[in-house]
Design a protein around this motif. Structure first.
Motif, PDB file in Angstrom:
ATOM      1  N   GLY A   5       0.811  -1.217   0.000  1.00 38.16           N
ATOM      2  CA  GLY A   5       0.000   0.000   0.000  1.00 38.16           C
ATOM      3  C   GLY A   5       0.840   1.260   0.000  1.00 38.16           C
ATOM      4  N   GLN A   6       2.107   1.136   0.415  1.00 36.97           N
ATOM      5  CA  GLN A   6       2.955   2.327   0.440  1.00 36.97           C
ATOM      6  C   GLN A   6       3.791   2.487  -0.824  1.00 36.97           C
ATOM      7  OE1 GLN A   6       4.317   1.036   4.351  1.00 36.97           O
ATOM      8  NE2 GLN A   6       4.289   3.183   4.923  1.00 36.97           N
ATOM      9  N   LEU A   7       3.704   1.513  -1.713  1.00 37.07           N
ATOM     10  CA  LEU A   7       4.433   1.658  -2.970  1.00 37.07           C
ATOM     11  C   LEU A   7       3.675   2.607  -3.886  1.00 37.07           C
ATOM     12  CD1 LEU A   7       5.502  -2.036  -3.753  1.00 37.07           C
ATOM     13  CD2 LEU A   7       6.846  -0.243  -2.652  1.00 37.07           C
ATOM     14  N   ARG A   8       4.430   3.465  -4.564  1.00 41.24           N
ATOM     15  CA  ARG A   8       3.835   4.437  -5.488  1.00 41.24           C
ATOM     16  C   ARG A   8       4.560   4.383  -6.814  1.00 41.24           C
ATOM     17  NH1 ARG A   8       5.891   8.755  -3.025  1.00 41.24           N
ATOM     18  NH2 ARG A   8       6.899   7.267  -1.650  1.00 41.24           N
ATOM     19  N   GLY A   9       3.857   4.724  -7.853  1.00 39.42           N
ATOM     20  CA  GLY A   9       4.465   4.764  -9.182  1.00 39.42           C
ATOM     21  C   GLY A   9       4.771   6.188  -9.591  1.00 39.42           C
ATOM     22  N   ALA A  25       8.168   3.796   0.580  1.00 45.69           N
ATOM     23  CA  ALA A  25       7.864   4.923   1.464  1.00 45.69           C
ATOM     24  C   ALA A  25       9.081   5.809   1.719  1.00 45.69           C
ATOM     25  CB  ALA A  25       7.306   4.406   2.787  1.00 45.69           C
ATOM     26  N   ASP A  26      10.295   5.240   1.537  1.00 47.21           N
ATOM     27  CA  ASP A  26      11.518   6.025   1.731  1.00 47.21           C
ATOM     28  C   ASP A  26      12.043   6.612   0.427  1.00 47.21           C
ATOM     29  OD1 ASP A  26      11.550   5.380   4.474  1.00 47.21           O
ATOM     30  OD2 ASP A  26      12.491   3.441   4.024  1.00 47.21           O
ATOM     31  N   GLN A  27      11.220   6.610  -0.613  1.00 52.19           N
ATOM     32  CA  GLN A  27      11.567   7.132  -1.947  1.00 52.19           C
ATOM     33  C   GLN A  27      12.680   6.320  -2.606  1.00 52.19           C
ATOM     34  OE1 GLN A  27       9.353   9.326  -2.536  1.00 52.19           O
ATOM     35  NE2 GLN A  27       8.999  10.419  -0.625  1.00 52.19           N
ATOM     36  N   ALA A  67      -2.084  -2.506  -7.238  1.00 53.86           N
ATOM     37  CA  ALA A  67      -1.713  -2.525  -5.814  1.00 53.86           C
ATOM     38  C   ALA A  67      -0.968  -1.262  -5.395  1.00 53.86           C
ATOM     39  CB  ALA A  67      -0.847  -3.755  -5.522  1.00 53.86           C
ATOM     40  N   LEU A  68      -0.607  -0.414  -6.365  1.00 54.48           N
ATOM     41  CA  LEU A  68       0.106   0.819  -6.024  1.00 54.48           C
ATOM     42  C   LEU A  68      -0.860   1.815  -5.382  1.00 54.48           C
ATOM     43  CD1 LEU A  68       2.083   1.209  -9.390  1.00 54.48           C
ATOM     44  CD2 LEU A  68       3.000   0.378  -7.197  1.00 54.48           C
ATOM     45  N   ALA A  69      -0.337   2.610  -4.428  1.00 55.91           N
ATOM     46  CA  ALA A  69      -1.185   3.611  -3.770  1.00 55.91           C
ATOM     47  C   ALA A  69      -1.604   4.704  -4.749  1.00 55.91           C
ATOM     48  CB  ALA A  69      -0.430   4.220  -2.598  1.00 55.91           C
ATOM     49  N   GLY A  70      -0.900   4.791  -5.840  1.00 60.40           N
ATOM     50  CA  GLY A  70      -1.220   5.770  -6.874  1.00 60.40           C
ATOM     51  C   GLY A  70      -0.032   5.903  -7.803  1.00 60.40           C
ATOM     52  N   VAL A  71      -0.238   6.607  -8.911  1.00 63.21           N
ATOM     53  CA  VAL A  71       0.827   6.844  -9.886  1.00 63.21           C
ATOM     54  C   VAL A  71       0.850   8.333 -10.199  1.00 63.21           C
ATOM     55  CG1 VAL A  71       1.579   6.435 -12.280  1.00 63.21           C
ATOM     56  CG2 VAL A  71       0.696   4.523 -10.909  1.00 63.21           C
ATOM     57  N   GLY A  72       2.025   8.922 -10.109  1.00 55.06           N
ATOM     58  CA  GLY A  72       2.191  10.324 -10.504  1.00 55.06           C
ATOM     59  C   GLY A  72       2.844  10.383 -11.866  1.00 55.06           C
ATOM     60  N   VAL A  73       2.482  11.408 -12.632  1.00 57.91           N
ATOM     61  CA  VAL A  73       3.059  11.592 -13.957  1.00 57.91           C
ATOM     62  C   VAL A  73       3.660  12.989 -14.032  1.00 57.91           C
ATOM     63  CG1 VAL A  73       2.591  11.734 -16.441  1.00 57.91           C
ATOM     64  CG2 VAL A  73       1.327  10.082 -15.021  1.00 57.91           C
ATOM     65  N   ALA A 316       7.652  12.660  -9.713  1.00 56.44           N
ATOM     66  CA  ALA A 316       6.272  12.328 -10.111  1.00 56.44           C
ATOM     67  C   ALA A 316       5.610  11.453  -9.046  1.00 56.44           C
ATOM     68  CB  ALA A 316       6.271  11.630 -11.473  1.00 56.44           C
ATOM     69  N   ALA A 317       6.362  10.456  -8.548  1.00 57.66           N
ATOM     70  CA  ALA A 317       5.804   9.580  -7.507  1.00 57.66           C
ATOM     71  C   ALA A 317       5.490  10.369  -6.235  1.00 57.66           C
ATOM     72  CB  ALA A 317       6.785   8.446  -7.200  1.00 57.66           C
ATOM     73  N   MET A 318       6.281  11.423  -5.971  1.00 58.83           N
ATOM     74  CA  MET A 318       6.047  12.252  -4.782  1.00 58.83           C
ATOM     75  C   MET A 318       4.729  13.016  -4.882  1.00 58.83           C
ATOM     76  SD  MET A 318       9.977  13.550  -4.164  1.00 58.83           S
ATOM     77  CE  MET A 318       9.756  14.502  -2.649  1.00 58.83           C
ATOM     78  N   LEU A 319       4.186  13.182  -6.096  1.00 59.73           N
ATOM     79  CA  LEU A 319       2.862  13.814  -6.248  1.00 59.73           C
ATOM     80  C   LEU A 319       1.795  13.025  -5.492  1.00 59.73           C
ATOM     81  CD1 LEU A 319       2.796  14.534 -10.100  1.00 59.73           C
ATOM     82  CD2 LEU A 319       2.686  16.282  -8.311  1.00 59.73           C
TER      83      LEU A 319
END
Ligand SMILES: [Zn+2]
Length: 329
Positions: A5-9, A25-27, A67-73, A316-319
């Motif tokens: 849940g803490q993985l992001r794209g 979560a630690d980038q 399963a990603l918490a979200g994806v930033g572009v 982008a993932a930090m978005l």
């Protein structure tokens, strides 16, 4: 081990390549994929390739994209972060009218998608995690297909009315070379990879000798990528050397002019060419800036992006976590 849940794209959409990352979560980057940016087929072809790259990166990280918490572009062009649409993305095929990037991708990837300005998110990633960390005020210069810029002033992103940071279009020569933006004399008209390639093709048509296009074909490319330029410089190709020197002169004048106005502590050099050429090139640009600096006894630091090719994707993932604000507006 971080929960899924803490993985992001994060997807960095460039004029030449699409870089997709999965961060924890630690980038930290835990999955990665890279695809060539389609040169035809319009926004839907580009967005389909973005979805494919993200799915590959998720697979590399051992998860489904859903399963990603979200994806930033991080996208070029006019980004409307509220609607997740992008319009007028120059350097991408037939991308004029607004295209619903967020809706298209969330349909394919099964998770929420947020869109921000490519250069601004990369600058914020460098400010928080990379070469900009020691400073309160930085200018990010992303030297690739075009030349993009991002600003952090006094610890805060500076977006102007939404369009700030267009350092590529600082005028370095009145009435000078034609820029891909349609104007003349812009820094990007001399330093952008697209403009340099156009110039190289014209010189070859006029009879100039160069290995640039031979190296391009050997690598199975249709464009002069950063690696092609590097290989040509390594063998002292005269045309490549001349065009890169011309680019460095333009970067020196344009970046120094921005520094004269803003007096930032540091310039962070990223982008495909900036990262590939590395710190020796940052030092050459710093030297080229010097005669144009008004306060020449205290020049700013010039540093290569600490996150390298990943600053755009990580930004982008930090978005998704709200660690950076979405670009324009
Ligand atoms: Zn321009």
């Amino acid at each position: 081990m971080t929960g899924h849940g803490q993985l992001r794209g994060g997807i960095d959409l460039g004029g030449t390549k699409i870089e997709a990352l999965v961060v924890d979560a630690d980038q930290q980057v835990v999955g990665q994929a890279r695809e060539q940016t389609p040169t035809s087929g319009g926004p839907s072809a580009v967005a389909a390739q973005m979805a494919a790259a993200m799915q590959e990166a998720a697979e590399a990280a051992g998860v489904e994209s859903s399963a990603l918490a979200g994806v930033g572009v991080g996208s070029p062009g006019d980004v409307d972060e509220a609607s997740g649409t992008v319009a007028n993305a120059r350097n991408l095929p037939d991308w004029g009218a607004p295209f619903p990037v967020a809706d298209f991708l969330s349909g394919r990837l099964g998770t929420r998608v947020l869109v921000g300005n490519d250069v601004q998110v990369a600058t914020q990633a460098e400010f928080h995690l990379g070469a900009g960390k020691p400073y309160q005020s930085i200018l990010g210069v992303f030297w690739g297909t075009g030349v993009g810029g991002g600003l952090i002033l006094g610890g805060e992103p500076w977006l102007g009315r939404g369009g700030a940071g267009e350092i590529g279009h600082m005028v370095v020569k009145l009435g000078g070379a034609h820029c891909p933006c349609g104007r003349r004399g812009c820094m990007e008209a001399y330093a952008g990879r697209a403009a340099m390639e156009a110039r190289a093709r014209r010189e070859v048509d006029k009879g100039a000798k160069t290995d640039l296009f031979k190296l391009m074909k050997e690598r199975g490319r249709t464009r002069l990528t950063s690696a092609v330029w590097e290989a040509a410089l390594e063998r002292d190709d005269p045309l490549a050397t001349e065009l890169i020197e011309r680019a460095i002169e333009a970067l020196g004048a344009g970046i120094a002019s921005a520094v004269n106005l803003l007096d930032v502590e540091a310039v962070v050099l990223g982008g495909g060419l900036g990262v590939r050429f590395g710190q020796p090139m940052a030092e050459r640009i710093s030297t080229e800036m010097h005669p144009h600096l008004f306060n020449d006894t205290r020049p700013p630091a010039v540093r290569v992006a600490g996150l390298g090719d990943f600053s755009g994707g990580i930004g982008a993932a930090m978005l998704v976590s709200g660690d950076v604000s979405a670009a324009t507006g």
